[in-house]
Scaffold this active site. Structure first.
Site: not given
Length: 249
Positions: A16-17, A64, A90, A154, A158
């Protein structure tokens, strides 16, 4: 920003860059002398960013949800670099979906991108990591600690990242490979500002944060760099809340 001279010559992977926290971290690592292999689903933006940064940045488009794409990306980076000194997981998606109307495919996609991809990336990267020479940083979220509505999947992902980090730190401890997690507060990324940060959100931030300044991506990048660096060598299995002092009560 502190000067982490140890990054010179090190190779770091990051998911995620192309924007947000990921882009800020990629830029910071390159400025410290690291070579960064980053992926993102936004191919056009990722390629442009890599061109801007020059030879120290390598970009590859990756979905991903696709195990084989993750495997090819990590193995390609590992073979080119020879050795991997760090990986930053990330990338994540955070749609607002009421639980009552959530579809199983939506739930599965969130877990695939936000949690399963973390496992897959680390599993592949470990092949190229030497004992005592690597640090893994996973990105979770402070939402795990206050559980906002319409984000059940979500928040579940996490929470999984945090639990996974703690257990993996124990398993990789004998190899002296560190594993930590940073949980950002509400970060003012371009997408958050565009989609979610309205007048009500700004009021909530002012009321809930001890330091009322809005968190910038570069601030989280600084925490990630610290966890990748030798300065944090005493830390593993830890969660850092980078939230400007959010009040959870």
């Amino acid at each position: 920003m502190p000067d982490y001279s140890e990054f010179k010559g090190r190779n770091v992977l990051l998911t995620g860059g192309a924007n947000g926290i990921g882009a800020a971290t990629v830029r910071a690592l390159v400025e410290q002398g690291a070579r960064v292999f980053f992926c993102d689903r936004e191919a056009k933006r990722g390629r442009a960013f890599a061109r801007e940064l020059g030879d120290a940045a390598r970009f590859q488009p990756v979905e991903l949800e696709k195990e084989e794409q993750i495997r090819r990306w990590v193995r390609s980076a590992g073979k080119e670099a020879g050795r991997i000194h760090g990986i930053v997981n990330n990338a994540a998606i955070d749609p607002r979906i009421p639980f009552a109307t959530m579809k199983a495919r939506e739930w599965d996609r969130l877990f695939a991108v936000n949690l399963r991809a973390v496992f897959l990336g680390i599993r592949e990267a470990l092949t190229f990591m030497r004992d005592g020479e690597a640090s893994i940083v996973n990105v979770a979220s402070v939402t795990f600690h206050h559980g906002p509505p319409n984000m059940t999947a979500y928040v579940g992902t996490k929470g999984g990242v945090i639990g996974f980090t703690r257990s993996l730190a124990r398993e990789l401890g004998p190899r002296r490979i560190r594993v930590n997690v940073v949980s950002p507060g509400w970060v003012m990324t371009e997408r958050q500002l565009r989609e979610y940060v309205d007048a009500t959100a700004k009021r909530i931030i002012r009321e809930r944060q001890c330091i009322t300044d809005r968190i910038q991506p570069e601030e989280i990048a600084d925490v990630i760099l610290f966890l990748l660096s030798d300065a944090s060598r005493a830390l593993t299995g830890q969660e850092i809340l980078a939230d400007h002092g959010w009040c959870y009560s």
